[in-house]
Design a protein around this motif. Structure first.
Motif, PDB file in Angstrom:
ATOM      1  N   LEU A   1      -5.560  -9.442   0.704  1.00 44.99           N
ATOM      2  CA  LEU A   1      -5.948  -8.897  -0.459  1.00 44.99           C
ATOM      3  C   LEU A   1      -6.419  -8.767  -1.809  1.00 44.99           C
ATOM      4  O   LEU A   1      -6.521 -10.264  -1.995  1.00 44.99           O
ATOM      5  CB  LEU A   1      -4.231  -8.237  -0.817  1.00 44.99           C
TER       6      LEU A   1
ATOM      7  N   ASP B   1      -0.770 -11.692   1.760  1.00 44.00           N
ATOM      8  CA  ASP B   1       0.887 -11.119   2.245  1.00 44.00           C
ATOM      9  C   ASP B   1       0.809 -10.762   3.750  1.00 44.00           C
ATOM     10  O   ASP B   1      -0.044 -10.784   4.639  1.00 44.00           O
ATOM     11  CB  ASP B   1       0.622  -9.137   1.725  1.00 44.00           C
TER      12      ASP B   1
ATOM     13  N   PHE C   1      -3.024  -0.049   5.712  1.00 43.41           N
ATOM     14  CA  PHE C   1      -2.922  -0.435   4.740  1.00 43.41           C
ATOM     15  C   PHE C   1      -3.705   0.481   3.958  1.00 43.41           C
ATOM     16  O   PHE C   1      -4.476   1.449   4.199  1.00 43.41           O
ATOM     17  CB  PHE C   1      -3.112  -1.769   4.551  1.00 43.41           C
TER      18      PHE C   1
ATOM     19  N   PRO D   1      -8.170  -4.397   1.516  1.00 40.58           N
ATOM     20  CA  PRO D   1      -7.812  -5.385   1.546  1.00 40.58           C
ATOM     21  C   PRO D   1      -9.118  -6.303   1.158  1.00 40.58           C
ATOM     22  O   PRO D   1     -10.792  -5.331   0.937  1.00 40.58           O
ATOM     23  CB  PRO D   1      -8.279  -5.308   3.135  1.00 40.58           C
TER      24      PRO D   1
ATOM     25  N   ARG E   1       1.919  -8.763   5.222  1.00 47.36           N
ATOM     26  CA  ARG E   1       1.620  -7.565   6.288  1.00 47.36           C
ATOM     27  C   ARG E   1       0.303  -7.497   6.234  1.00 47.36           C
ATOM     28  O   ARG E   1       0.164  -6.629   6.945  1.00 47.36           O
ATOM     29  CB  ARG E   1       2.822  -6.256   5.817  1.00 47.36           C
ATOM     30  N   SER E   2      -0.054  -6.756   5.235  1.00 46.05           N
ATOM     31  CA  SER E   2      -1.424  -6.683   4.651  1.00 46.05           C
ATOM     32  C   SER E   2      -2.265  -6.954   5.291  1.00 46.05           C
ATOM     33  O   SER E   2      -3.771  -6.976   4.665  1.00 46.05           O
ATOM     34  CB  SER E   2      -1.279  -5.775   4.033  1.00 46.05           C
TER      35      SER E   2
ATOM     36  N   LYS F   1      -2.565  -4.805   9.234  1.00 49.22           N
ATOM     37  CA  LYS F   1      -1.384  -3.475   9.554  1.00 49.22           C
ATOM     38  C   LYS F   1      -2.230  -2.098   8.942  1.00 49.22           C
ATOM     39  O   LYS F   1      -2.527  -2.913   7.924  1.00 49.22           O
ATOM     40  CB  LYS F   1       0.158  -3.941   9.170  1.00 49.22           C
TER      41      LYS F   1
ATOM     42  N   GLY G   1       0.692  -1.245  -0.054  1.00 48.62           N
ATOM     43  CA  GLY G   1      -0.115   0.048   0.232  1.00 48.62           C
ATOM     44  C   GLY G   1       0.917   0.905   0.032  1.00 48.62           C
ATOM     45  O   GLY G   1       2.467   0.954  -0.378  1.00 48.62           O
TER      46      GLY G   1
ATOM     47  N   ALA H   1      -7.552  -4.245   7.322  1.00 46.57           N
ATOM     48  CA  ALA H   1      -5.659  -4.667   7.091  1.00 46.57           C
ATOM     49  C   ALA H   1      -5.691  -4.842   8.900  1.00 46.57           C
ATOM     50  O   ALA H   1      -5.563  -4.178   9.364  1.00 46.57           O
ATOM     51  CB  ALA H   1      -5.136  -4.170   6.534  1.00 46.57           C
TER      52      ALA H   1
END
Length: 216
Positions: free
Chosen positions: A174, A168, A110, A195, A170-171, A108, A31, A106
């Motif tokens: 998606l 992902d 995003f 997301p 981290r996110s 984290k 992102g 998300a």
């Protein structure tokens, strides 16, 4: 081919086949928070979606902004209030728009985003789409195709919608949709990503934004 309005339910271009997948991972997986990073991993083979007709036109739930006229020779109307982030043209990235707030769906931070990537190509549209579907599973973890549809833009331009989901680290999960077209030896890829939990809420808005893309 069906006429756009779009069927919603993925890709940035860069240098020819393999490298154009890299920018997708950078912009999409991370992102705009930090504006750097990359996503990769093992993936399952993409599914084969059943062809479907494009849905009827519908008013977007949030209005579009005035058209952005790019010096690269196209125009597009992003969602209203989305932020234009400067780009240096690296890897073919022509423009990047980000939502004004972080998407809390998300795990984290995003920022839902829309971007346009332009690269030179000797290939036709069908070849590019086929290549992309073959290569994404090696770049995006658990990538699955959920939209795979030839369309015609309102101005008569042939194009293709390719949408998919991926995971992902981290996110989280998606989902994205990509409008892909080829003109005068250039590939144009317009990608929206959010997301997966937020994706459906953008349906009308993003289909209207993608449909606004015009060359010239």
């Amino acid at each position: 081919m069906t006429t756009m309005m779009l069927c919603m339910k993925t890709r940035c271009a860069v240098d020819a086949t393999g490298s154009r997948l890299g920018l997708f991972a950078v912009v999409i997986a991370v992102g705009l928070v930090g504006a750097a990073g990359c996503s990769s991993g093992n993936a399952s083979a993409p599914s084969t979606p059943t062809p479907s007709a494009a849905p009827p036109a519908a008013a977007p739930s949030t209005p579009l902004a005035a058209a952005y006229h790019s010096p690269d020779g196209y125009s597009i109307s992003p969602p209203a209030d989305w932020i234009l982030h400067p780009t240096d043209g690296q890897d073919g990235l022509s423009v990047l728009f980000g939502a004004p707030t972080v998407d809390k769906a998300a795990p984290k931070p995003f920022v839902d985003n829309l971007n346009v990537v332009i690269t030179a190509t000797p290939e036709n549209l069908d070849s590019l789409v086929s290549e992309t579907k073959q290569k994404y599973p090696s770049v995006l973890k658990n990538y699955k195709v959920v939209t795979d549809q030839p369309i015609t833009l309102p101005n008569g331009q042939p194009a293709h919608l390719l949408g998919g989901t991926s995971d992902d680290e981290r996110s989280g999960s998606l989902e994205n949709i990509q409008l892909i077209l080829v003109s005068a030896g250039k590939e144009y890829t317009i990608t929206f990503t959010s997301p997966a939990a937020s994706f459906d809420s953008y349906h009308d808005l993003i289909q209207a934004s993608l449909a606004s893309f015009t060359l010239g």
